[in-house]
Design a protein around this motif. Structure first.
Motif, PDB file in Angstrom:
ATOM      1  N   ALA A   1      41.532   1.884  40.781  1.00 15.38           N
ATOM      2  CA  ALA A   1      42.844   2.448  41.058  1.00 15.38           C
ATOM      3  C   ALA A   1      43.927   1.742  40.263  1.00 15.38           C
ATOM      4  O   ALA A   1      43.877   0.540  40.031  1.00 15.38           O
ATOM      5  N   LEU A   2      44.924   2.535  39.848  1.00 12.90           N
ATOM      6  CA  LEU A   2      46.110   1.991  39.200  1.00 12.90           C
ATOM      7  C   LEU A   2      47.219   1.847  40.242  1.00 12.90           C
ATOM      8  O   LEU A   2      47.157   2.423  41.326  1.00 12.90           O
ATOM      9  N   HIS A   3      48.233   1.080  39.890  1.00 12.46           N
ATOM     10  CA  HIS A   3      49.385   0.986  40.770  1.00 12.46           C
ATOM     11  C   HIS A   3      50.054   2.366  40.832  1.00 12.46           C
ATOM     12  O   HIS A   3      50.167   3.048  39.814  1.00 12.46           O
ATOM     13  N   PRO A   4      50.481   2.801  42.042  1.00 11.20           N
ATOM     14  CA  PRO A   4      51.088   4.128  42.164  1.00 11.20           C
ATOM     15  C   PRO A   4      52.237   4.362  41.187  1.00 11.20           C
ATOM     16  O   PRO A   4      52.387   5.466  40.653  1.00 11.20           O
ATOM     17  N   ASP A   5      53.059   3.330  40.933  1.00 11.14           N
ATOM     18  CA  ASP A   5      54.170   3.504  39.986  1.00 11.14           C
ATOM     19  C   ASP A   5      53.654   3.793  38.582  1.00 11.14           C
ATOM     20  O   ASP A   5      54.238   4.591  37.841  1.00 11.14           O
ATOM     21  N   MET A   6      52.554   3.134  38.211  1.00 13.74           N
ATOM     22  CA  MET A   6      51.995   3.339  36.872  1.00 13.74           C
ATOM     23  C   MET A   6      51.438   4.751  36.747  1.00 13.74           C
ATOM     24  O   MET A   6      51.582   5.403  35.709  1.00 13.74           O
ATOM     25  N   VAL A   7      50.796   5.237  37.817  1.00 15.11           N
ATOM     26  CA  VAL A   7      50.265   6.602  37.801  1.00 15.11           C
ATOM     27  C   VAL A   7      51.405   7.596  37.597  1.00 15.11           C
ATOM     28  O   VAL A   7      51.323   8.505  36.765  1.00 15.11           O
ATOM     29  N   GLN A   8      52.491   7.426  38.347  1.00 15.62           N
ATOM     30  CA  GLN A   8      53.618   8.351  38.250  1.00 15.62           C
ATOM     31  C   GLN A   8      54.222   8.361  36.851  1.00 15.62           C
ATOM     32  O   GLN A   8      54.624   9.410  36.342  1.00 15.62           O
ATOM     33  N   LYS A   9      54.277   7.187  36.208  1.00 14.83           N
ATOM     34  CA  LYS A   9      54.902   7.110  34.885  1.00 14.83           C
ATOM     35  C   LYS A   9      54.004   7.662  33.780  1.00 14.83           C
ATOM     36  O   LYS A   9      54.479   7.948  32.682  1.00 14.83           O
ATOM     37  N   LEU A  10      52.700   7.810  34.061  1.00 14.14           N
ATOM     38  CA  LEU A  10      51.793   8.333  33.044  1.00 14.14           C
ATOM     39  C   LEU A  10      51.444   9.807  33.259  1.00 14.14           C
ATOM     40  O   LEU A  10      50.837  10.429  32.390  1.00 14.14           O
ATOM     41  N   LEU A  11      51.807  10.346  34.416  1.00 15.05           N
ATOM     42  CA  LEU A  11      51.554  11.766  34.649  1.00 15.05           C
ATOM     43  C   LEU A  11      52.343  12.600  33.635  1.00 15.05           C
ATOM     44  O   LEU A  11      53.504  12.319  33.347  1.00 15.05           O
ATOM     45  N   GLY A  12      51.692  13.625  33.094  1.00 16.12           N
ATOM     46  CA  GLY A  12      52.337  14.500  32.140  1.00 16.12           C
ATOM     47  C   GLY A  12      52.238  14.043  30.697  1.00 16.12           C
ATOM     48  O   GLY A  12      52.688  14.741  29.790  1.00 16.12           O
ATOM     49  N   VAL A  13      51.618  12.870  30.468  1.00 15.15           N
ATOM     50  CA  VAL A  13      51.489  12.373  29.107  1.00 15.15           C
ATOM     51  C   VAL A  13      50.494  13.238  28.335  1.00 15.15           C
ATOM     52  O   VAL A  13      49.571  13.817  28.911  1.00 15.15           O
ATOM     53  N   GLN A  14      50.672  13.321  27.000  1.00 13.37           N
ATOM     54  CA  GLN A  14      49.786  14.102  26.153  1.00 13.37           C
ATOM     55  C   GLN A  14      49.096  13.198  25.141  1.00 13.37           C
ATOM     56  O   GLN A  14      49.555  12.081  24.874  1.00 13.37           O
ATOM     57  N   ALA A  15      47.992  13.676  24.605  1.00  9.24           N
ATOM     58  CA  ALA A  15      47.279  12.922  23.572  1.00  9.24           C
ATOM     59  C   ALA A  15      48.205  12.672  22.392  1.00  9.24           C
ATOM     60  O   ALA A  15      48.927  13.572  21.942  1.00  9.24           O
ATOM     61  N   GLY A  16      48.184  11.424  21.892  1.00  8.23           N
ATOM     62  CA  GLY A  16      49.039  11.059  20.776  1.00  8.23           C
ATOM     63  C   GLY A  16      50.387  10.508  21.199  1.00  8.23           C
ATOM     64  O   GLY A  16      51.142   9.997  20.365  1.00  8.23           O
ATOM     65  N   GLU A  17      50.698  10.598  22.482  1.00  7.21           N
ATOM     66  CA  GLU A  17      51.995  10.136  22.981  1.00  7.21           C
ATOM     67  C   GLU A  17      51.888   8.679  23.438  1.00  7.21           C
ATOM     68  O   GLU A  17      50.836   8.210  23.866  1.00  7.21           O
ATOM     69  N   SER A  18      52.980   7.944  23.363  1.00  5.51           N
ATOM     70  CA  SER A  18      53.047   6.560  23.837  1.00  5.51           C
ATOM     71  C   SER A  18      54.103   6.458  24.932  1.00  5.51           C
ATOM     72  O   SER A  18      55.161   7.104  24.844  1.00  5.51           O
ATOM     73  N   ARG A  19      53.798   5.664  25.934  1.00  7.36           N
ATOM     74  CA  ARG A  19      54.767   5.412  26.998  1.00  7.36           C
ATOM     75  C   ARG A  19      54.761   3.924  27.339  1.00  7.36           C
ATOM     76  O   ARG A  19      53.731   3.247  27.217  1.00  7.36           O
ATOM     77  N   GLN A  20      55.912   3.444  27.772  1.00  6.24           N
ATOM     78  CA  GLN A  20      56.029   2.054  28.175  1.00  6.24           C
ATOM     79  C   GLN A  20      56.187   1.985  29.688  1.00  6.24           C
ATOM     80  O   GLN A  20      56.973   2.737  30.281  1.00  6.24           O
ATOM     81  N   VAL A  21      55.425   1.082  30.298  1.00  7.30           N
ATOM     82  CA  VAL A  21      55.408   0.950  31.750  1.00  7.30           C
ATOM     83  C   VAL A  21      55.652  -0.509  32.104  1.00  7.30           C
ATOM     84  O   VAL A  21      54.940  -1.400  31.623  1.00  7.30           O
ATOM     85  N   ALA A  22      56.648  -0.772  32.946  1.00  5.60           N
ATOM     86  CA  ALA A  22      56.926  -2.130  33.413  1.00  5.60           C
ATOM     87  C   ALA A  22      56.034  -2.428  34.614  1.00  5.60           C
ATOM     88  O   ALA A  22      55.929  -1.616  35.548  1.00  5.60           O
ATOM     89  N   VAL A  23      55.357  -3.565  34.592  1.00  4.31           N
ATOM     90  CA  VAL A  23      54.476  -3.974  35.689  1.00  4.31           C
ATOM     91  C   VAL A  23      54.767  -5.431  36.013  1.00  4.31           C
ATOM     92  O   VAL A  23      55.326  -6.175  35.209  1.00  4.31           O
ATOM     93  N   ARG A  24      54.375  -5.830  37.230  1.00  8.65           N
ATOM     94  CA  ARG A  24      54.490  -7.234  37.618  1.00  8.65           C
ATOM     95  C   ARG A  24      53.124  -7.871  37.474  1.00  8.65           C
ATOM     96  O   ARG A  24      52.136  -7.371  38.007  1.00  8.65           O
ATOM     97  N   LEU A  25      53.072  -8.954  36.740  1.00 12.63           N
ATOM     98  CA  LEU A  25      51.798  -9.596  36.428  1.00 12.63           C
ATOM     99  C   LEU A  25      51.152 -10.186  37.655  1.00 12.63           C
ATOM    100  O   LEU A  25      51.819 -10.703  38.552  1.00 12.63           O
ATOM    101  N   ARG A  26      49.837 -10.109  37.684  1.00 10.59           N
ATOM    102  CA  ARG A  26      49.036 -10.842  38.658  1.00 10.59           C
ATOM    103  C   ARG A  26      48.322 -11.944  37.898  1.00 10.59           C
ATOM    104  O   ARG A  26      48.132 -11.854  36.687  1.00 10.59           O
ATOM    105  N   PRO A  27      47.857 -13.003  38.601  1.00  9.82           N
ATOM    106  CA  PRO A  27      47.252 -14.140  37.897  1.00  9.82           C
ATOM    107  C   PRO A  27      46.135 -13.773  36.944  1.00  9.82           C
ATOM    108  O   PRO A  27      46.074 -14.258  35.821  1.00  9.82           O
ATOM    109  N   ASN A  28      45.260 -12.821  37.328  1.00  8.04           N
ATOM    110  CA  ASN A  28      44.103 -12.524  36.487  1.00  8.04           C
ATOM    111  C   ASN A  28      44.456 -11.664  35.273  1.00  8.04           C
ATOM    112  O   ASN A  28      43.623 -11.454  34.410  1.00  8.04           O
ATOM    113  N   LEU A  29      45.689 -11.154  35.209  1.00  3.02           N
ATOM    114  CA  LEU A  29      46.085 -10.340  34.062  1.00  3.02           C
ATOM    115  C   LEU A  29      46.552 -11.196  32.900  1.00  3.02           C
ATOM    116  O   LEU A  29      46.768 -10.695  31.813  1.00  3.02           O
TER     117      LEU A  29
END
Length: 236
Positions: free
Chosen positions: A139-167
């Motif tokens: 599973a992805l973070h719900p905010d990340m899912v919402q920001k990537l919905l509607g994306v198309q092949a070849g497109e780039s999007r930037q998503v702000a996330v809060r780091l966890r230790p293992n990342l």
């Protein structure tokens, strides 16, 4: 027996041991533990949450609850995903929930002024399923899912996330937990996840001779078993 401090057993006196009889062990200890009961131990009673009832009536009531029905649906979805088929979406297709993105991922620290900082790691190719549920642990973070919905092949999007230790493994030594990062997701392809129907044909694919009725019984046993394990943990 749990030894506290620098305590140690000096002599087990095994030669003198007799089953059912008091037995003396020689122990060296730097702390003398004090065991105090606020009330007599005999007749001790413990209250357990009602959700942890393991009798037939309690299990039956839980099996009809919304939580049980939701978990059973998650198990069915997990089984269907084992036999899913990924179909390459046509050009111009906008990604929907449940679709799978093949993308490159590049992370940078997000500076207080909102600008990009140093790279966390080299660009890597990943597969992202656009779902916020944790059925298969992907599973992805719900905010990340919402920001990537509607994306198309070849497109780039930037998503702000809060780091966890293992990342941060392999990243900069100066990063801190809970620091924000900016992920640049460049979508290479979008794949639609086609799930098989929940029917006898799927049951047969799981195990020869298995019917949908028996498969449903298996699902209920899985869900009930998880509940019993959780209830035992609470009770213990």
């Amino acid at each position: 027996m749990q030894l506290v401090g620098r305590a140690r057993l000096l002599d087990l006196r095994l030669d003198a041991f007799k089953p059912g009889q008091p037995h003396v062990l020689e122990v060296e200890a730097d702390l003398r533990p004090r065991v105090v009961f606020s009330t007599p131990y005999r007749g001790l009673r413990v209250s357990v949450a009602s959700s942890a009832r393991l009798d037939a009536e309690g299990l039956g009531a839980w099996a009809r609850s919304a939580a049980a029905l939701r978990r059973a649906q998650q198990v069915r979805l997990s089984i269907r995903r084992r036999f899913q088929q990924l179909q390459l979406a046509p050009a111009g297709y906008c990604a929907q929930e449940g679709d799978v993105l093949n993308a490159t991922l590049q992370g940078h620290l997000l500076l207080p002024d909102g600008s990009q900082g140093e790279a966390l790691q080299d660009s890597q190719q990943v597969q992202l399923r656009l779902t916020a549920d944790s059925v298969d642990g992907d599973a992805l973070h719900p905010d990340m899912v919402q920001k990537l919905l509607g994306v198309q092949a070849g497109e780039s999007r930037q998503v702000a996330v809060r780091l966890r230790p293992n990342l941060e493994k392999g990243g900069s030594a100066g990063t801190q937990d809970n620091q924000e990062a900016l992920l640049t997701v460049r979508v290479l392809t979008v794949q639609r996840a086609l799930l098989p129907a929940w029917d006898d044909a799927l049951a047969e694919r799981l195990r020869r001779g298995l019917t949908l009725l028996r498969l449903e019984e298996d699902v209920q046993r899985i869900v009930e078993g998880e509940h019993i394990s959780a209830a035992l943990k609470v009770r213990n």
